[in-house]
Design a protein around this motif. Structure first.
Motif, PDB file in Angstrom:
ATOM      1  N   TYR A   1       0.959  -1.183   0.015  1.00 49.62           N
ATOM      2  CA  TYR A   1       0.283   0.037   0.054  1.00 49.62           C
ATOM      3  C   TYR A   1       0.970   1.160   0.174  1.00 49.62           C
ATOM      4  O   TYR A   1       0.344   2.372  -0.530  1.00 49.62           O
ATOM      5  CB  TYR A   1      -1.090  -0.058   0.979  1.00 49.62           C
ATOM      6  N   SER A   2       2.054   1.188   0.253  1.00 52.82           N
ATOM      7  CA  SER A   2       2.932   2.385   0.360  1.00 52.82           C
ATOM      8  C   SER A   2       3.310   2.513  -1.162  1.00 52.82           C
ATOM      9  O   SER A   2       3.285   3.732  -1.560  1.00 52.82           O
ATOM     10  CB  SER A   2       4.194   2.179   1.166  1.00 52.82           C
TER      11      SER A   2
ATOM     12  N   LEU B   1       0.092   3.806  -2.871  1.00 56.97           N
ATOM     13  CA  LEU B   1      -0.210   5.361  -2.566  1.00 56.97           C
ATOM     14  C   LEU B   1       0.830   6.260  -3.352  1.00 56.97           C
ATOM     15  O   LEU B   1       0.218   7.274  -3.965  1.00 56.97           O
ATOM     16  CB  LEU B   1       0.128   5.616  -1.006  1.00 56.97           C
TER      17      LEU B   1
ATOM     18  N   PHE C   1      -8.517   4.836  -4.334  1.00 57.09           N
ATOM     19  CA  PHE C   1      -8.606   5.343  -2.884  1.00 57.09           C
ATOM     20  C   PHE C   1      -9.883   4.336  -2.229  1.00 57.09           C
ATOM     21  O   PHE C   1      -9.599   3.886  -1.189  1.00 57.09           O
ATOM     22  CB  PHE C   1      -8.780   6.650  -2.655  1.00 57.09           C
TER      23      PHE C   1
ATOM     24  N   SER D   1      -8.823   1.825   0.563  1.00 61.06           N
ATOM     25  CA  SER D   1      -9.072   2.150   1.645  1.00 61.06           C
ATOM     26  C   SER D   1      -9.993   1.240   2.534  1.00 61.06           C
ATOM     27  O   SER D   1      -9.700   0.935   3.600  1.00 61.06           O
ATOM     28  CB  SER D   1      -9.711   3.528   1.863  1.00 61.06           C
TER      29      SER D   1
END
Length: 312
Positions: free
Chosen positions: A216-217, A220, A236, A240
């Motif tokens: 997820y890094s 992002l 997102f 999320s």
């Protein structure tokens, strides 16, 4: 302290007493558990029926729903029967089965959530190569691997836990058989077992959790560079929802299995265990359906078909 006869039953003290407030909480727990079963069954049905949801991402989501349904079925019926009947005993074999299924499902979910994060990483960061990097063959292998690793952990913990001699105090201050709680009743040195269990927790909790955070890094970083506002919004929304599920599940599991012994509290353990065995499974279908337009579309389509059949 005398060694207790291991052919006798354990006594589960349970989550509730018989006050009006606890009766209300008991009814609420049953309602949540039933809602979880219905919600997850509906997710599996929608994914099976709608061809637009026949993708690796939704296949993995259907496996998550299946695990949650099995987890609820492993814990809640026995807890409810004990509370209603007043008979709180459980045989060593029944206790072993609960530990096996609970650890199998919990461990499998750890690896499945890591697999889902890889799926989202490929979909967002390498969309053109998605059919290759996340092929159906790889998806099935990773899913089977998750189930296998979870079952291996469940079998090992159930067999090892029940191999100990137990003392006179055979009352389990919990509402189901969980390995850390049961080990505290052992009349033997459990240091080696607890050390091995801690290593297993590192492998089954921290390693997948670290892979999820890395995935997820990277996601992002890519999402923030997207020019399309709609693409960013969709990425997102999907990610999320997954991160919410990951945070709820791993947070509770790490609290139970990896905190120091000096911070152990039976009441806290029961509340946190109730959270991730009963409350988290009902949140999964809600989170994924409310934050996912494709699932909401499939639900509207299914409801429309049901309405048409009723009119006919």
């Amino acid at each position: 302290m005398n060694i207790w006869n291991t052919t006798s039953d354990f006594i589960l003290l349970g989550l509730f007493n018989y006050t009006e407030a606890h009766l209300f909480l008991f009814v609420m727990i049953l309602t949540i558990a039933f809602s979880s079963l219905v919600g997850n069954a509906l997710m599996i049905l929608l994914i099976h029926q709608d061809v637009h949801l026949h993708t690796p991402m939704y296949f993995l989501l259907s496996q998550l729903s299946l695990m949650d349904m099995m987890l609820i079925s492993t814990i809640v019926p026995k807890m409810a029967a004990d509370y209603l009947s007043g008979k709180k005993s459980i045989s060593p074999a029944g206790c072993g089965l609960q530990i096996f299924f609970f650890q199998t499902l919990g461990g499998s979910e750890c690896f499945l959530l890591a697999t889902m994060s890889y799926d989202r990483y490929v979909a967002v960061c390498h969309p053109l190569r998605y059919p290759i990097l996340m092929s159906w063959q790889l998806c099935l292998r990773m899913t089977m691997g998750s189930w296998f690793l979870g079952a291996a952990d469940g079998l090992m913990q159930a067999a090892a836990t029940l191999s100990f001699p137990f003392c006179d105090a055979h009352e389990i201050n919990h509402f189901f058989c969980e390995a850390p709680t049961l080990v505290r009743l052992a009349c033997a040195d459990t240091f080696v077992f607890e050390y091995v269990m801690y290593i297993c927790c590192v492998l089954m909790l921290l390693v997948p959790f670290s892979l999820i955070l890395i995935s997820y890094s990277l996601i992002l970083a890519v999402v923030l560079q997207m020019r399309s506002r709609e693409a960013r919004k969709k990425a997102f929304a999907t990610c999320s929802s997954h991160l919410t599920v990951v945070g709820l599940f791993y947070g509770a599991a790490i609290f139970i299995y990896m905190r120091p012994k000096s911070y152990t509290s039976a009441n806290h353990d029961k509340v946190v265990s109730a959270f991730y065995t009963i409350f988290t499974p009902v949140l999964n279908p809600i989170i994924y359906s409310l934050r996912n337009s494709e699932v909401k579309g499939a639900l509207r389509k299914c409801m429309g078909q049901c309405a048409t059949i009723n009119h006919e």
